[in-house]
Design a protein around this motif. Structure first.
Motif, short mmCIF file in Angstrom:
data_model
loop_
_atom_site.label_atom_id
_atom_site.label_comp_id
_atom_site.label_asym_id
_atom_site.label_seq_id
_atom_site.Cartn_x
_atom_site.Cartn_y
_atom_site.Cartn_z
N LEU A 250 0.82 -1.22 0.00
CA LEU A 250 0.00 0.00 0.00
C LEU A 250 0.85 1.27 0.00
O LEU A 250 0.50 2.25 -0.66
N GLY A 251 1.98 1.27 0.72
CA GLY A 251 2.80 2.47 0.82
C GLY A 251 3.44 2.88 -0.49
O GLY A 251 3.91 4.02 -0.61
N PHE A 252 3.50 1.97 -1.48
CA PHE A 252 4.08 2.33 -2.77
C PHE A 252 3.14 3.20 -3.59
O PHE A 252 3.61 4.01 -4.41
N LEU A 253 1.84 3.08 -3.38
CA LEU A 253 0.86 3.82 -4.19
C LEU A 253 1.03 5.33 -4.08
O LEU A 253 1.13 6.02 -5.10
N PRO A 254 1.06 5.93 -2.87
CA PRO A 254 1.22 7.40 -2.81
C PRO A 254 2.57 7.85 -3.35
O PRO A 254 2.66 8.93 -3.96
N LYS A 255 3.63 7.05 -3.15
CA LYS A 255 4.93 7.45 -3.69
C LYS A 255 4.93 7.40 -5.21
O LYS A 255 5.57 8.23 -5.87
N PHE A 256 4.23 6.44 -5.78
CA PHE A 256 4.13 6.37 -7.24
C PHE A 256 3.40 7.58 -7.79
O PHE A 256 3.83 8.19 -8.77
N LEU A 257 2.30 7.96 -7.15
CA LEU A 257 1.55 9.14 -7.59
C LEU A 257 2.39 10.40 -7.42
O LEU A 257 2.35 11.31 -8.27
N ALA A 258 3.16 10.48 -6.32
CA ALA A 258 4.02 11.64 -6.11
C ALA A 258 5.13 11.71 -7.15
O ALA A 258 5.48 12.80 -7.64
N MET A 259 5.68 10.55 -7.52
CA MET A 259 6.76 10.54 -8.51
C MET A 259 6.27 11.03 -9.87
O MET A 259 7.01 11.68 -10.61
N VAL A 260 5.01 10.71 -10.20
CA VAL A 260 4.45 11.18 -11.47
C VAL A 260 4.41 12.71 -11.51
O VAL A 260 4.71 13.34 -12.53
N VAL A 261 4.06 13.32 -10.37
CA VAL A 261 3.95 14.78 -10.32
C VAL A 261 5.32 15.44 -10.22
O VAL A 261 5.61 16.44 -10.90
N ILE A 262 6.21 14.89 -9.38
CA ILE A 262 7.51 15.51 -9.14
C ILE A 262 8.48 15.26 -10.29
O ILE A 262 9.58 15.80 -10.31
N PHE A 266 13.66 16.67 -12.11
CA PHE A 266 14.38 15.39 -12.01
C PHE A 266 15.36 15.36 -10.83
O PHE A 266 15.46 14.33 -10.14
N PRO A 267 16.13 16.42 -10.52
CA PRO A 267 17.03 16.36 -9.35
C PRO A 267 16.28 16.12 -8.04
O PRO A 267 16.72 15.31 -7.21
N ALA A 268 15.15 16.82 -7.85
CA ALA A 268 14.38 16.62 -6.61
C ALA A 268 13.84 15.19 -6.54
O ALA A 268 13.88 14.55 -5.47
N LEU A 269 13.36 14.67 -7.66
CA LEU A 269 12.85 13.30 -7.68
C LEU A 269 13.95 12.30 -7.37
O LEU A 269 13.73 11.31 -6.64
N GLY A 270 15.16 12.53 -7.90
CA GLY A 270 16.26 11.62 -7.63
C GLY A 270 16.64 11.59 -6.16
O GLY A 270 16.90 10.51 -5.60
N ILE A 271 16.65 12.75 -5.51
CA ILE A 271 16.97 12.79 -4.08
C ILE A 271 15.91 12.07 -3.26
O ILE A 271 16.21 11.31 -2.32
N LEU A 272 14.64 12.26 -3.60
CA LEU A 272 13.56 11.60 -2.86
C LEU A 272 13.61 10.08 -3.03
O LEU A 272 13.42 9.33 -2.07
#
Length: 332
Positions: A250-262, A266-272
């Motif tokens: 379940l915890g992967f779902l919000p991170k997947f949605l956040a990655m689509v937006v962020i 690309f640098p911020a997404l890589g750090i996260l």
């Protein structure tokens, strides 16, 4: 003469304060809701746990929140004084810093693990979830883009690295909360509404974990090596890996949605993503060591887990295991 009020009274003012902050259309109303929320939560800390740790946690929480509230009032006064001029933008910086202190974001996170260590599991759940709603809503309306994104990335990295050598479950949840706050606020910078979905999923996962720790009477990871019950270990670590964002839980779902937006940055997404991998590393390491090591049962665990508790935790764990299926609702 001491007057005792039932916990329902404190809970009522706790929820009322948050609702006032969220629904208020004025800065004064938001601040008043924050103060009502603060003054209702402190008696809950003291009255639930009668020990030195809870008293120390209540004092630390009050001092930090009072200082952050003073910063919020100063920022509001500064905004009304210089509103409309080129100096008014700096008031957003003050408000962002004050609310990040209230939330316990890095580098203002020094108080959060210490306060969480002195709380009961119910108060831990309240501090991890409900107490963050009002500051997050205020921050989504008044944040400064560059400052908030910088704090978000620092929180994600610091929360991941600081949790590596922790064995206390409360401190692991504290540093995990700091890391997730980095994801929530980073999502806030790119989307005005998606951060709410992320926070809801985080609240669900935190509720399952805190309830599991409370029902199984677990405070440290060393206690898991003392129990021969593999089902308890499985329940704890499935939910921990879900909190870390391991697919397909379940915890992967919000991170997947956040990655689509962020993905716009690309640098911020890589750090996260890097910080999330660090978090998963020490979760999996603890999981491996706890399943491979075994000692004789200690006195605290002589009573077996009640059957009804096991069924409750099994149902909640199935929510984490089947959490990837809601992806179909988003047409990804």
């Amino acid at each position: 003469m001491s007057i005792f009020f039932p916990p329902f009274i404190y809970s009522f003012f706790l929820f009322t304060g948050t609702l006032i902050s969220v629904s208020s259309s004025s800065f004064f109303g938001m601040w008043m809701g924050l103060e009502m929320n603060l003054m209702a939560f402190i008696p809950m800390i003291v009255n639930t746990e009668f020990n030195k740790k809870s008293s120390e946690a209540a004092i630390k929480y009050f001092l930090i929140q009072a200082f952050a509230s003073a910063m919020v009032i100063f920022a509001a006064f500064y905004f009304y004084l210089y509103g409309g001029s080129f100096l008014s933008k700096s008031s957003n910086i003050f408000i962002t810093l004050a609310l990040s202190l209230k939330l316990g974001m890095a580098p203002f996170h020094f108080w959060f693990p210490q306060v969480l260590e002195g709380l009961s599991w119910i108060n831990t759940l309240v501090l991890l979830t409900w107490q963050k709603i009002a500051p997050l809503v205020m921050m989504s309306l008044l944040f400064h883009d560059d400052v908030l994104l910088t704090l978000a990335l620092i929180s994600a990295v610091v929360g991941a690295i600081s949790g590596i050598n922790q064995t206390s479950m409360r401190k692991i949840l504290a540093f995990s909360s700091i890391s997730h706050l980095g994801w929530v606020t980073a999502t806030m910078c790119f989307s005005r509404s998606l951060w709410v979905d992320y926070f809801i999923f985080y609240c669900i996962t935190s509720f399952i974990l805190c309830l599991s720790f409370w029902l199984l009477n677990l405070n440290y990871f060393s206690q898991l090596t003392l129990t021969p019950n593999l089902s308890d270990k499985f329940i704890i670590f499935i939910n921990l890996l879900s909190l870390g964002g391991l697919p397909p839980l379940l915890g992967f779902l919000p991170k997947f949605l956040a990655m689509v937006v962020i993905s716009e940055s690309f640098p911020a997404l890589g750090i996260l993503i890097f910080s999330s991998l660090i978090t998963l590393y020490f979760y999996i390491r603890l999981c491996f060591s706890t399943f491979t090591l075994y000692k004789r049962s200690a006195a605290w665990n002589q009573k077996s887990t009640a059957l009804k508790n096991f069924f409750v935790l099994s149902i909640l764990t199935s929510v984490s295991i089947l959490g990837i299926f809601p992806l179909n609702l988003f047409n990804f």
